[in-house]
Design an enzyme around this catalytic site. Structure first.
Site, PDB file in Angstrom:
ATOM      1  N   ASN A 129     -44.167 -80.384 -80.749  1.00  0.00           N
ATOM      2  CA  ASN A 129     -44.066 -79.412 -81.854  1.00  0.00           C
ATOM      3  C   ASN A 129     -44.839 -78.136 -81.520  1.00  0.00           C
ATOM      4  OD1 ASN A 129     -42.546 -80.332 -84.383  1.00  0.00           O
ATOM      5  ND2 ASN A 129     -43.656 -82.180 -83.789  1.00  0.00           N
ATOM      6  N   ARG A 140     -67.920 -88.410 -88.719  1.00  0.00           N
ATOM      7  CA  ARG A 140     -66.742 -87.588 -89.004  1.00  0.00           C
ATOM      8  C   ARG A 140     -67.178 -86.163 -89.338  1.00  0.00           C
ATOM      9  NH1 ARG A 140     -61.868 -89.198 -89.949  1.00  0.00           N
ATOM     10  NH2 ARG A 140     -62.372 -91.289 -90.631  1.00  0.00           N
ATOM     11  N   MET A 200     -53.643 -86.538 -84.860  1.00  0.00           N
ATOM     12  CA  MET A 200     -53.732 -87.852 -85.494  1.00  0.00           C
ATOM     13  C   MET A 200     -55.182 -88.206 -85.812  1.00  0.00           C
ATOM     14  SD  MET A 200     -50.554 -88.288 -85.567  1.00  0.00           S
ATOM     15  CE  MET A 200     -50.068 -89.971 -85.892  1.00  0.00           C
ATOM     16  N   HIS A 215     -45.073 -83.966 -90.876  1.00  0.00           N
ATOM     17  CA  HIS A 215     -45.098 -85.422 -90.980  1.00  0.00           C
ATOM     18  C   HIS A 215     -43.664 -85.934 -90.859  1.00  0.00           C
ATOM     19  CE1 HIS A 215     -46.632 -89.335 -92.060  1.00  0.00           C
ATOM     20  NE2 HIS A 215     -45.647 -89.452 -92.928  1.00  0.00           N
ATOM     21  N   THR A 248     -54.096 -80.969 -97.732  1.00  0.00           N
ATOM     22  CA  THR A 248     -55.142 -81.171 -98.731  1.00  0.00           C
ATOM     23  C   THR A 248     -55.980 -82.370 -98.269  1.00  0.00           C
ATOM     24  OG1 THR A 248     -53.765 -82.681-100.026  1.00  0.00           O
ATOM     25  CG2 THR A 248     -53.647 -80.333-100.591  1.00  0.00           C
ATOM     26  N   LEU A 266     -54.340 -87.685 -97.427  1.00  0.00           N
ATOM     27  CA  LEU A 266     -53.554 -87.817 -96.196  1.00  0.00           C
ATOM     28  C   LEU A 266     -52.059 -87.611 -96.440  1.00  0.00           C
ATOM     29  CD1 LEU A 266     -53.585 -88.722 -93.154  1.00  0.00           C
ATOM     30  CD2 LEU A 266     -53.096 -91.026 -94.006  1.00  0.00           C
ATOM     31  N   ASP A 267     -51.441 -86.777 -95.590  1.00  0.00           N
ATOM     32  CA  ASP A 267     -49.997 -86.521 -95.652  1.00  0.00           C
ATOM     33  C   ASP A 267     -49.553 -86.150 -97.069  1.00  0.00           C
ATOM     34  OD1 ASP A 267     -49.773 -87.067 -92.927  1.00  0.00           O
ATOM     35  OD2 ASP A 267     -49.527 -89.206 -93.284  1.00  0.00           O
TER      36      ASP A 267
HETATM   37  C1  GAR Z   1     -44.465 -85.834 -84.565  1.00  0.00           C
HETATM   38  O1  GAR Z   1     -43.350 -86.657 -84.810  1.00  0.00           O
HETATM   39  C2  GAR Z   1     -45.200 -85.535 -85.862  1.00  0.00           C
HETATM   40  O2  GAR Z   1     -44.347 -85.398 -86.962  1.00  0.00           O
HETATM   41  C3  GAR Z   1     -46.086 -86.751 -86.002  1.00  0.00           C
HETATM   42  O3  GAR Z   1     -46.525 -87.023 -84.694  1.00  0.00           O
HETATM   43  C4  GAR Z   1     -45.531 -86.583 -83.762  1.00  0.00           C
HETATM   44  C5  GAR Z   1     -46.220 -85.689 -82.763  1.00  0.00           C
HETATM   45  O4  GAR Z   1     -45.351 -85.335 -81.729  1.00  0.00           O
HETATM   46  N1  GAR Z   1     -47.172 -86.512 -86.902  1.00  0.00           N
HETATM   47  C6  GAR Z   1     -47.668 -87.420 -87.746  1.00  0.00           C
HETATM   48  O5  GAR Z   1     -47.281 -88.564 -87.799  1.00  0.00           O
HETATM   49  C7  GAR Z   1     -48.781 -86.898 -88.651  1.00  0.00           C
HETATM   50  N2  GAR Z   1     -49.016 -87.802 -89.736  1.00  0.00           N
HETATM   51  P1  GAR Z   1     -45.681 -84.096 -80.799  1.00  0.00           P
HETATM   52  O6  GAR Z   1     -47.095 -84.308 -80.266  1.00  0.00           O
HETATM   53  O7  GAR Z   1     -44.669 -84.192 -79.691  1.00  0.00           O
HETATM   54  O8  GAR Z   1     -45.549 -82.837 -81.602  1.00  0.00           O
END
Ligand code: GAR
Length: 213
Positions: free
Chosen positions: A14, A62, A87, A106, A138, A141-142
């Site tokens: 992304n 954290r 993540m 997400h 926010t 989460l998600d």
């Molecule tokens: C993507 O599918 C994104 O939507 C997801 O991780 C992947 C990262 O891929 N994000 C989540 O699950 C966040 N809760 P990428 O590193 O190739 O962009």
């Protein structure tokens, strides 16, 4: 010129889509990862983008990690912070600091399926549509005001991997468009919801349900 700082944890596809979109009026000032081995870091560095790795395991709490991360981000005077497969759960103080200027993507049609294993869960539930959501971050989460959503059809023979691949293609269209709209000043949060244009900026029923008939 608006500064964008992108946070990743892994391959960063992304992030790559956003860099390659070359959003007018914006530049990707830095890519920061919480894992030194995140593959996306090398990709960004090869393109002359500033990179940094802050290994969350090296911090005692954290809060200490969040403070170090905020310092690394703020060194690039960001107008927008983009979570792209980042993540790591972020503390309330951190999310408040970037309120209204931090987005996440997400891989589900939120508020359905926050958290992990979204595609497995969508298939288990027999969902006919799956997709992805760009939202402001926010403390929950998600969760947060939805900027954009895209949908794909779920096929009878889908596996979590095949569904994830189709949704990821859509993510790569949706996220740059959401960033473009933010940079262009087309997005405003009113009453906890995003106003100013349709919430769905991309929708892909692919393949169309009839193509299986
Ligand atoms: C993507 O599918 C994104 O939507 C997801 O991780 C992947 C990262 O891929 N994000 C989540 O699950 C966040 N809760 P990428 O590193 O190739 O962009």
């Amino acid at each position: 010129m608006k500064n964008i700082v992108i946070l990743i944890s892994g391959r960063g596809s992304n992030m790559q889509a956003i860099v390659e979109a070359a959003v007018p009026g914006a530049r990707v000032a830095a890519v920061i990862a919480n894992r030194p081995d995140a593959a996306g870091l090398a990709w960004a560095a090869e393109r002359g983008i500033a990179t940094a790795a802050l290994d969350h395991k090296a911090y005692a709490s954290r809060g200490a990690f969040d403070a170090a991360l905020a310092g690394a981000i703020d060194a690039h005077a960001p107008d927008l912070v983009v979570l792209a497969g980042f993540m790591r759960i972020l503390g309330e103080g951190f999310t408040r600091r970037y309120e209204g200027r931090m987005m996440n993507i997400h891989p589900s049609l939120l508020p359905a399926f926050p958290g992990l294993h979204t595609h497995e869960r969508a298939l288990e539930m027999g969902c006919k549509l799956a997709g992805c959501t760009v939202h402001f971050v926010t403390a929950e989460l998600d969760h947060g005001p939805i900027v954009a959503q895209g949908a794909v059809s779920v096929l009878d023979d889908d596996t979590p991997d095949s569904l994830a691949a189709r949704v990821l293609t859509l993510e790569h269209q949706l996220y740059p468009e959401a960033v473009r709209r933010f940079v262009a000043g087309e997005i405003a949060v009113v009453g906890g919801k995003v106003a100013g244009g349709p919430g769905v900026v991309a929708s892909l029923l692919s393949p169309a349900p009839s193509s299986k008939a």
